[in-house]
Design a protein around this motif. Structure first.
Motif, short mmCIF file in Angstrom:
data_model
loop_
_atom_site.label_atom_id
_atom_site.label_comp_id
_atom_site.label_asym_id
_atom_site.label_seq_id
_atom_site.Cartn_x
_atom_site.Cartn_y
_atom_site.Cartn_z
N ASP A 187 0.83 -1.21 0.00
CA ASP A 187 0.00 0.00 0.00
C ASP A 187 0.86 1.26 0.00
OD1 ASP A 187 0.98 -0.25 2.56
OD2 ASP A 187 -0.89 0.32 3.55
N ARG A 188 2.11 1.13 -0.37
CA ARG A 188 3.02 2.28 -0.38
C ARG A 188 3.53 2.58 -1.79
NH1 ARG A 188 3.51 0.15 4.52
NH2 ARG A 188 3.66 1.54 6.29
N GLU A 189 3.89 3.82 -1.99
CA GLU A 189 4.48 4.26 -3.24
C GLU A 189 5.77 4.98 -2.89
OE1 GLU A 189 3.06 7.37 -6.54
OE2 GLU A 189 1.67 5.70 -6.23
N TYR A 190 6.83 4.70 -3.66
CA TYR A 190 8.15 5.25 -3.39
C TYR A 190 8.57 6.14 -4.54
CZ TYR A 190 8.09 1.37 -0.10
OH TYR A 190 7.74 0.50 0.92
N TRP A 191 8.78 7.41 -4.27
CA TRP A 191 9.29 8.34 -5.27
C TRP A 191 10.78 8.51 -4.99
CZ3 TRP A 191 5.52 12.99 -6.20
CH2 TRP A 191 4.28 12.50 -6.63
N ILE A 192 11.58 8.14 -5.97
CA ILE A 192 13.03 8.16 -5.79
C ILE A 192 13.63 9.28 -6.62
CG2 ILE A 192 15.14 6.81 -6.01
CD1 ILE A 192 13.25 4.30 -5.80
N TYR A 193 14.39 10.15 -5.95
CA TYR A 193 15.09 11.25 -6.60
C TYR A 193 16.58 10.92 -6.56
CZ TYR A 193 10.74 13.89 -6.14
OH TYR A 193 9.45 14.30 -6.24
N LYS A 194 17.15 10.62 -7.73
CA LYS A 194 18.57 10.28 -7.78
C LYS A 194 19.42 11.49 -8.16
CE LYS A 194 17.84 5.45 -8.66
NZ LYS A 194 18.14 4.27 -9.43
N ARG A 195 18.79 12.48 -8.73
CA ARG A 195 19.55 13.69 -9.07
C ARG A 195 19.79 14.48 -7.79
NH1 ARG A 195 14.31 14.43 -10.71
NH2 ARG A 195 13.26 16.24 -9.84
N PRO A 196 20.80 15.33 -7.78
CA PRO A 196 21.09 16.10 -6.56
C PRO A 196 19.99 17.13 -6.28
CG PRO A 196 22.71 16.55 -8.29
CD PRO A 196 21.79 15.53 -8.82
N ILE A 197 19.27 16.93 -5.18
CA ILE A 197 18.23 17.90 -4.79
C ILE A 197 18.39 18.37 -3.36
CG2 ILE A 197 16.49 17.11 -6.44
CD1 ILE A 197 15.18 15.60 -4.12
N SER A 198 19.24 17.69 -2.58
CA SER A 198 19.39 18.09 -1.18
C SER A 198 20.79 17.79 -0.69
CB SER A 198 18.39 17.33 -0.31
OG SER A 198 18.73 15.97 -0.26
N LYS A 199 21.12 18.42 0.44
CA LYS A 199 22.40 18.17 1.10
C LYS A 199 22.22 18.40 2.59
CE LYS A 199 24.01 22.76 -0.20
NZ LYS A 199 25.05 23.49 -0.86
N PHE A 200 23.19 17.94 3.38
CA PHE A 200 23.08 18.03 4.83
C PHE A 200 23.19 19.48 5.31
CE2 PHE A 200 25.18 18.08 9.02
CZ PHE A 200 24.15 17.53 9.75
#
Length: 148
Positions: free
Chosen positions: A108-121
């Motif tokens: 019942d889950r959906e996973y959206w995966i972002y492999k491009r750089p969108i965030s950092k610590f």
């Protein structure tokens, strides 16, 4: 042979057989020449398949090298993403992060995966390798990340 035993053996043998992937350009060119015996076709094929041969890490390094300092400075902070997204819907996530690189469904889950750089610590760190937004019943349940 016993019938109930035959099916698991066949399934196991099918799982063990894998398609051999050629990672080396020289081997790929040699195989092409053996098959087609046409150097022009093989050179054209090689130029088209350079991107396919690259590993995910090589593609990511190439993408990171293209980023300018302004683009790196404009990446969202991981903490902001993890604080802001839970409870939001898919439209909000698409507007906030953009279209995902990959979508997977499981149960019942959906996973959206972002492999491009969108965030950092933080402002000085390298971009995260991957951000996964997990939806349950059309709302964000959790945000996971893979460190650089």
């Amino acid at each position: 042979m016993n019938q109930p035993l035959l099916i698991p053996i066949i399934l196991l043998s099918l799982q063990c057989t894998k398609t051999v992937q050629v990672k080396n350009q020289e081997n790929l060119f040699e195989n092409c020449m053996k098959t087609f015996q046409d150097e022009a076709k093989c050179k054209e094929f090689m130029s088209n398949s350079v991107k396919d041969i690259q590993s995910d890490d090589e593609k990511r390094e190439e993408e990171l090298a293209k980023l300018t300092t302004e683009q790196l400075a404009g990446l969202k902070l991981r903490k902001e993403i993890k604080d802001k997204l839970p409870g939001k819907n898919g439209n909000f996530v698409k507007e906030y992060l953009g279209t995902p690189d990959e979508i997977k469904r499981g149960g019942d889950r959906e996973y959206w995966i972002y492999k491009r750089p969108i965030s950092k610590f933080d402002t000085e760190s390298m971009p995260d390798k991957e951000i996964t937004v997990i939806f349950k019943r059309s709302f964000v349940e959790k945000v996971e990340h893979k460190k650089p």
